[in-house]
Design an enzyme around this catalytic site. Structure first.
Site, mmCIF file in Angstrom:
data_model
loop_
_atom_site.group_PDB
_atom_site.id
_atom_site.type_symbol
_atom_site.label_atom_id
_atom_site.label_comp_id
_atom_site.label_asym_id
_atom_site.label_seq_id
_atom_site.Cartn_x
_atom_site.Cartn_y
_atom_site.Cartn_z
ATOM 1 N N HIS A 56 -15.975 -12.273 -38.174
ATOM 2 C CA HIS A 56 -14.773 -12.720 -37.472
ATOM 3 C C HIS A 56 -14.860 -14.213 -37.185
ATOM 4 C CE1 HIS A 56 -17.745 -11.152 -34.614
ATOM 5 N NE2 HIS A 56 -17.378 -12.136 -33.804
ATOM 6 N N ASN A 73 -20.156 -16.586 -35.702
ATOM 7 C CA ASN A 73 -21.544 -16.302 -35.342
ATOM 8 C C ASN A 73 -22.170 -15.370 -36.376
ATOM 9 O OD1 ASN A 73 -21.627 -17.753 -32.858
ATOM 10 N ND2 ASN A 73 -20.431 -16.129 -31.898
ATOM 11 N N VAL A 109 -20.690 -8.268 -32.548
ATOM 12 C CA VAL A 109 -19.878 -7.344 -33.359
ATOM 13 C C VAL A 109 -20.128 -7.671 -34.825
ATOM 14 C CG1 VAL A 109 -17.574 -6.518 -33.928
ATOM 15 C CG2 VAL A 109 -18.111 -7.129 -31.559
ATOM 16 N N ASP A 150 -9.145 -12.116 -28.014
ATOM 17 C CA ASP A 150 -10.473 -11.671 -27.584
ATOM 18 C C ASP A 150 -10.361 -10.982 -26.228
ATOM 19 O OD1 ASP A 150 -13.602 -12.664 -28.434
ATOM 20 O OD2 ASP A 150 -13.293 -11.845 -26.425
ATOM 21 N N ILE A 151 -11.065 -9.873 -26.080
ATOM 22 C CA ILE A 151 -10.993 -9.075 -24.850
ATOM 23 C C ILE A 151 -11.644 -9.800 -23.668
ATOM 24 C CG2 ILE A 151 -13.169 -7.757 -25.025
ATOM 25 C CD1 ILE A 151 -11.465 -5.221 -24.501
ATOM 26 N N HIS A 207 -13.733 -16.983 -34.537
ATOM 27 C CA HIS A 207 -13.195 -17.262 -33.199
ATOM 28 C C HIS A 207 -12.312 -18.505 -33.287
ATOM 29 C CE1 HIS A 207 -16.264 -14.867 -30.806
ATOM 30 N NE2 HIS A 207 -16.925 -15.012 -31.944
HETATM 31 P P1 5GP Z 1 -19.517 -12.371 -31.515
HETATM 32 O O1 5GP Z 1 -20.452 -12.697 -30.399
HETATM 33 O O2 5GP Z 1 -19.924 -11.137 -32.274
HETATM 34 O O3 5GP Z 1 -19.243 -13.544 -32.402
HETATM 35 O O4 5GP Z 1 -18.115 -12.094 -30.817
HETATM 36 C C1 5GP Z 1 -17.575 -10.835 -30.621
HETATM 37 C C2 5GP Z 1 -16.347 -11.031 -29.762
HETATM 38 O O5 5GP Z 1 -15.600 -9.835 -29.789
HETATM 39 C C3 5GP Z 1 -16.645 -11.340 -28.298
HETATM 40 O O6 5GP Z 1 -16.045 -12.583 -27.942
HETATM 41 C C4 5GP Z 1 -16.047 -10.144 -27.550
HETATM 42 O O7 5GP Z 1 -15.454 -10.521 -26.318
HETATM 43 C C5 5GP Z 1 -15.035 -9.608 -28.536
HETATM 44 N N1 5GP Z 1 -14.814 -8.177 -28.428
HETATM 45 C C6 5GP Z 1 -15.767 -7.212 -28.375
HETATM 46 N N2 5GP Z 1 -15.200 -5.990 -28.337
HETATM 47 C C7 5GP Z 1 -13.851 -6.202 -28.376
HETATM 48 C C8 5GP Z 1 -12.722 -5.315 -28.356
HETATM 49 O O8 5GP Z 1 -12.837 -4.105 -28.303
HETATM 50 N N3 5GP Z 1 -11.498 -5.894 -28.396
HETATM 51 C C9 5GP Z 1 -11.322 -7.249 -28.468
HETATM 52 N N4 5GP Z 1 -10.085 -7.711 -28.503
HETATM 53 N N5 5GP Z 1 -12.369 -8.112 -28.490
HETATM 54 C C10 5GP Z 1 -13.602 -7.588 -28.445
#
Ligand code: 5GP
Ligand code: ZN
Length: 115
Positions: free
Chosen positions: A102, A89, A98, A32-33, A104
């Site tokens: 996915h 999520n 996103v 995760d970034i 986590h």
């Molecule tokens: P969500 O809130 O949708 O479950 O989590 C999306 C996750 O994707 C977040 O933890 C965010 O930090 C990660 N993320 C968003 N954009 C990128 C990216 O371009 N690269 C990586 N490695 N992680 C990303």
């Protein structure tokens, strides 16, 4: 199969760099970034599925593979015994940002208890 505007599809296509932890023909795991724990890796299907709500019967095997890969990634990170949290999520109230499903995987430290 792929959404041209989806950031995770771009990672699958290699158009955006990612720190890849594991890859096979079906799934990709990358760090995760913006990590929320010492270890924070995301596991995605290579095909575009926006959220768990769009997971169809045809994806059931793939869904199981995502979970199996979460365990595999935890082992690769050396946190399978110490423990880890898996989170998916879905939509606004969960904070999903996103829209490419996915899992986590977070660990490497004690995590605050949920609930
Ligand atoms: P969500 O809130 O949708 O479950 O989590 C999306 C996750 O994707 C977040 O933890 C965010 O930090 C990660 N993320 C968003 N954009 C990128 C990216 O371009 N690269 C990586 N490695 N992680 C990303
Ligand atoms: Zn996508």
């Amino acid at each position: 199969m792929h959404d041209p505007d989806c950031i995770f599809c771009k990672i699958v296509r290699g158009e955006i760099p990612a720190d890849v932890v594991y890859e096979d023909e079906d799934v990709l795991a990358f760090k995760d970034i913006s990590p929320q724990a010492k270890i924070h890796t995301l596991i995605i299907p290579k095909v575009h599925i926006a959220s768990l709500n769009e997971l169809e019967d045809e994806h059931i095997t793939l869904g199981g593979k995502l979970l199996k890969t979460a365990a595999k990634v935890a082992k690769l990170h050396g946190i399978d015994e110490s423990g880890y949290r898996t989170v998916i999520n879905t939509n606004a109230d969960s904070g999903q940002v996103v829209f490419h499903v996915h899992v986590h995987v977070m660990g490497g430290q004690p995590l605050r208890k949920m609930g």
